[in-house]
Design an enzyme around this catalytic site. Structure first.
Site, PDB file in Angstrom:
ATOM      1  N   TYR A 136       0.805  -1.215   0.000  1.00  0.00           N
ATOM      2  CA  TYR A 136       0.000   0.000   0.000  1.00  0.00           C
ATOM      3  C   TYR A 136       0.845   1.276   0.000  1.00  0.00           C
ATOM      4  O   TYR A 136       0.308   2.372   0.054  1.00  0.00           O
ATOM      5  CB  TYR A 136      -0.937   0.017   1.209  1.00  0.00           C
ATOM      6  CG  TYR A 136      -1.988  -1.071   1.189  1.00  0.00           C
ATOM      7  CD1 TYR A 136      -2.971  -1.088   0.206  1.00  0.00           C
ATOM      8  CD2 TYR A 136      -1.995  -2.082   2.148  1.00  0.00           C
ATOM      9  CE1 TYR A 136      -3.943  -2.079   0.181  1.00  0.00           C
ATOM     10  CE2 TYR A 136      -2.957  -3.079   2.132  1.00  0.00           C
ATOM     11  CZ  TYR A 136      -3.932  -3.080   1.146  1.00  0.00           C
ATOM     12  OH  TYR A 136      -4.882  -4.066   1.125  1.00  0.00           O
ATOM     13  N   ASP A 198      -2.183 -11.619   8.449  1.00  0.00           N
ATOM     14  CA  ASP A 198      -1.313 -12.611   7.814  1.00  0.00           C
ATOM     15  C   ASP A 198       0.141 -12.445   8.239  1.00  0.00           C
ATOM     16  O   ASP A 198       0.846 -13.437   8.442  1.00  0.00           O
ATOM     17  CB  ASP A 198      -1.404 -12.498   6.287  1.00  0.00           C
ATOM     18  CG  ASP A 198      -2.814 -12.717   5.787  1.00  0.00           C
ATOM     19  OD1 ASP A 198      -3.169 -13.867   5.498  1.00  0.00           O
ATOM     20  OD2 ASP A 198      -3.563 -11.723   5.693  1.00  0.00           O
ATOM     21  N   HIS A 451       4.579  -6.180  -4.768  1.00  0.00           N
ATOM     22  CA  HIS A 451       3.154  -6.415  -4.973  1.00  0.00           C
ATOM     23  C   HIS A 451       2.316  -5.188  -4.658  1.00  0.00           C
ATOM     24  O   HIS A 451       2.735  -4.291  -3.918  1.00  0.00           O
ATOM     25  CB  HIS A 451       2.669  -7.586  -4.109  1.00  0.00           C
ATOM     26  CG  HIS A 451       2.663  -7.296  -2.637  1.00  0.00           C
ATOM     27  ND1 HIS A 451       3.799  -7.246  -1.881  1.00  0.00           N
ATOM     28  CD2 HIS A 451       1.643  -7.028  -1.781  1.00  0.00           C
ATOM     29  CE1 HIS A 451       3.503  -6.989  -0.630  1.00  0.00           C
ATOM     30  NE2 HIS A 451       2.200  -6.835  -0.541  1.00  0.00           N
ATOM     31  N   TYR A 532     -11.574  -0.801  -0.373  1.00  0.00           N
ATOM     32  CA  TYR A 532     -11.577  -0.307   1.003  1.00  0.00           C
ATOM     33  C   TYR A 532     -10.232   0.284   1.422  1.00  0.00           C
ATOM     34  O   TYR A 532     -10.140   0.936   2.466  1.00  0.00           O
ATOM     35  CB  TYR A 532     -11.975  -1.434   1.965  1.00  0.00           C
ATOM     36  CG  TYR A 532     -10.836  -2.276   2.490  1.00  0.00           C
ATOM     37  CD1 TYR A 532     -10.377  -2.129   3.795  1.00  0.00           C
ATOM     38  CD2 TYR A 532     -10.195  -3.217   1.687  1.00  0.00           C
ATOM     39  CE1 TYR A 532      -9.322  -2.882   4.278  1.00  0.00           C
ATOM     40  CE2 TYR A 532      -9.161  -3.978   2.163  1.00  0.00           C
ATOM     41  CZ  TYR A 532      -8.713  -3.804   3.464  1.00  0.00           C
ATOM     42  OH  TYR A 532      -7.660  -4.557   3.937  1.00  0.00           O
ATOM     43  N   ARG A 533      -9.207   0.116   0.578  1.00  0.00           N
ATOM     44  CA  ARG A 533      -7.850   0.510   0.960  1.00  0.00           C
ATOM     45  C   ARG A 533      -6.988   0.422  -0.287  1.00  0.00           C
ATOM     46  O   ARG A 533      -7.247  -0.419  -1.155  1.00  0.00           O
ATOM     47  CB  ARG A 533      -7.355  -0.456   2.035  1.00  0.00           C
ATOM     48  CG  ARG A 533      -6.041  -0.177   2.712  1.00  0.00           C
ATOM     49  CD  ARG A 533      -5.819  -1.238   3.774  1.00  0.00           C
ATOM     50  NE  ARG A 533      -4.541  -1.138   4.449  1.00  0.00           N
ATOM     51  CZ  ARG A 533      -4.065  -2.042   5.288  1.00  0.00           C
ATOM     52  NH1 ARG A 533      -4.790  -3.125   5.550  1.00  0.00           N
ATOM     53  NH2 ARG A 533      -2.900  -1.897   5.875  1.00  0.00           N
TER      54      ARG A 533
END
Length: 592
Positions: A136, A198, A451, A532-533
């Site tokens: 992110y 995770d 990623h 959502y993010r």
């Protein structure tokens, strides 16, 4: 791209017209003098920036100020040792989302004083807890040249664990590993469990305020927070909920600072207090810096059993979701279960080259071969049951009967999987609140693996899951990338987490990933699915999709931002919310 440093732009973001600050450039377009920062904050002279740094060094001491100099080599680091000041998983030029410096406050008063300094010098500041917001943007700022505030270096204490009330009070630098170890060392896990995501290296506060999730019955981390202490953009300090009420029955030392004073005894027990509920405005926002937060812990359930169900066909996703919905809403499925695509598990066992010599997306036939080789399904469901053995047995019998109605479905316990790196073994720990970093191995699917997470929300249904899967998989194939994803099931909705893996040292691979996620945002908005993010580079695009009634929500967010942060110094651009002094169109991220 942003205009030149000596240009201004008309204001296009709905605020009253005001002079625009100077806009920053990529370092290749504008370089500071040797010994200065790689990039200055927007509209900031070197003299003003030097004055700010001098004041910051006096406040927090030299060792806690790090200048990202012009010739500084941007080292990405890794998950446990992340870079501080740029994005280690950069989807655009690595030198775009770069800070000018990082500053590490040692306590709450220093956070307050740093915010006052930022206002005085009009320096944008980007706070982060640990810097492991992987996928992110990590620790990187949305506005290049911002000063990053590293809260986790010093402010990393577990302030309280209350077993009777089943809660903890923590600072920003406390990770899931940290709190788990705290409970273990004091034999408190016999009484209370922590919920973990995770990967266990992230900040508990950082994850909750970004609305992250874990996988026990306490998996909605924001739902499980209770009571915060927050520094506002002007440096003021507040406590939310019951924390706003002094408790005269709690002994207080008049020599203690306000942030050191004990809180109301119900601060971590009742979220709402009296009057408007303010906590939500400090999530995914630029309205305050959370310096303390309560998090509810899960009372030890007295028994636990993890399991996995493998589904042999791609189309079994449809039947599985229609089975999951009533079981989840009725709390037969007690925890936050996941339904994972075969490649998410396969990538934990090995990289793409270990399965195929092709650089193209794997075919259905190849995916079936991988599933057969690993003795897994095309979709793999992970869950757990909690409580005394009679309760667990009843729940498991209902779950097994429901899922095994799907032809070819198989039920597994951890002891049924003999391979030492079994995902079920890792999930068995995660589902009982034991953190790890084992599952990060899937990032190595491609060389120099990096990623992005693409995370649209939809209702729990077979039709919606299949449609969302088909839309995202089709675009992955068009981009030349493999689909890797999981459905994370909440009480009434699903987070569909698509893991877009790319080679961060390969321009074409980055270009494919960027095109893919931008296209998926548009595709999903056309189906009424919102994310959502997201990553820094996509915040504006996603914010524009939430545009009911002529962008009424954004206009409200902008009014609140300008009221609480009139100089726009705290995290400008966070989640698409720009202060009045910024022309949001000028800050758009180029598509490649």
């Amino acid at each position: 791209m942003a205009p030149h440093a000596n240009e201004t732009s008309s204001n296009n973001n709905g605020h009253d017209a005001t002079p625009q600050p100077q806009q920053p450039h990529r370092p290749s377009q504008r370089a500071s003098a040797k010994g200065g920062p790689k990039i200055l904050p927007p509209g900031c002279s070197e003299e003003n920036f030097t004055s700010f740094l001098d004041a910051a060094r006096k406040l927090v001491e030299d060792d806690n100020v790090f200048l990202i100099e012009l010739d500084h080599n941007l080292i990405d680091g890794d998950y446990m040792q992340p870079c501080k000041g740029h994005d280690m998983h950069a989807i655009v030029d690595r030198e775009y989302f770069v800070a000018s410096a990082t500053v590490s406050p040692r306590d709450v008063p220093e956070v307050q004083e740093l915010m006052r300094l930022c206002n005085k010098h009009e320096i944008p500041v980007w706070p982060f807890s640990i810097g492991r917001n992987t996928g992110y943007g990590g620790a990187a700022p949305r506005v290049p040249g911002s000063v990053c505030m590293d809260l986790g270096k010093h402010m990393n204490k577990v302030l309280d664990v209350n077993v009777e009330g089943a809660y903890a009070l923590v600072e920003p630098g406390v990770t899931f590993f940290d709190l788990h170890e705290y409970l273990e060392e004091r034999n408190l896990r016999e009484k209370v469990w922590l919920d973990v995501p995770d990967l266990g290296g992230g900040s508990i506060i950082g994850n909750a305020v970004e609305r992250g999730v874990g996988y026990t019955p306490y998996g909605d981390h924001w739902m499980m927070h209770c009571g915060m202490e927050v520094v506002l953009p002007n440096g003021d300090l507040i406590r939310t909920g019951m924390g706003a009420l002094p408790d005269p029955t709690v002994s207080k030392d008049p020599n203690l600072r306000p942030d050191q004073q004990p809180g109301n005894r119900c601060w971590q027990l009742f979220n709402y207090g009296f009057g408007p509920y303010n906590d939500g405005i400090f999530t995914q926002s630029s309205l305050g810096i959370v310096v303390k937060m309560g998090i509810w812990l899960m009372p030890n359930p007295g028994g636990y059993q993890a399991y996995m169900i493998t589904l042999p066909r791609d189309e079994d996703l449809h039947a599985a979701m229609d089975i999951i919905r009533p079981l989840r809403m009725q709390m037969v499925l007690q925890n936050v279960p996941t339904l994972r695509h075969i490649l998410l598990d396969a990538a934990v066992y090995g990289n793409k080259k270990s399965y195929s010599s092709s650089d193209k997306p794997l075919t259905d036939e190849e995916l079936d071969e991988i599933a057969k080789k690993l003795d897994l399904g095309r979709w793999n469901f992970y869950g757990a049951v909690y409580g005394p053995e009679p309760i667990r047995n009843v729940l498991l019998s209902v779950i097994k009967q429901s899922f095994l109605s799907i032809p070819g479905a198989r039920f597994w316990l951890p002891e049924d999987r003999k391979e030492p790196n079994s995902v079920l073994h890792t999930r068995s720990n995660t589902l009982q609140g034991i953190p790890s970093v084992d599952e990060l191995k899937w990032v190595d699917w491609l060389p120099n693996g990096a990623h992005l997470f693409f995370s649209p929300i939809t209702k729990i249904s077979g039709d919606d899951a299949m449609l969302q899967y088909s839309v995202t998989k089709k675009r992955c194939v068009e981009a030349g990338l493999d689909f890797i994803g999981t459905f994370v099931v909440g009480m009434r909705e699903m987070h569909h987490i698509v893991c877009i893996v790319f080679n961060r040292e390969d321009h074409e691979s980055k270009k494919k990933a960027h095109w893919l996620i931008r296209t998926l945002i548009q595709d999903c908005a056309e189906h009424g699915w919102g994310e959502y993010r997201t990553h820094l580079a996509l915040m504006d695009q996603i914010a524009k999709t939430y545009n009911f009634n002529d962008n009424a929500q954004m206009k409200l967010n902008e009014r609140i931002k300008d009221a609480l942060d009139p100089k726009g110094v705290l995290a400008p651009g966070k989640n698409g919310i720009w202060p009045k002094g910024y022309d949001k169109e000028a800050w758009a991220i180029p598509s490649e």
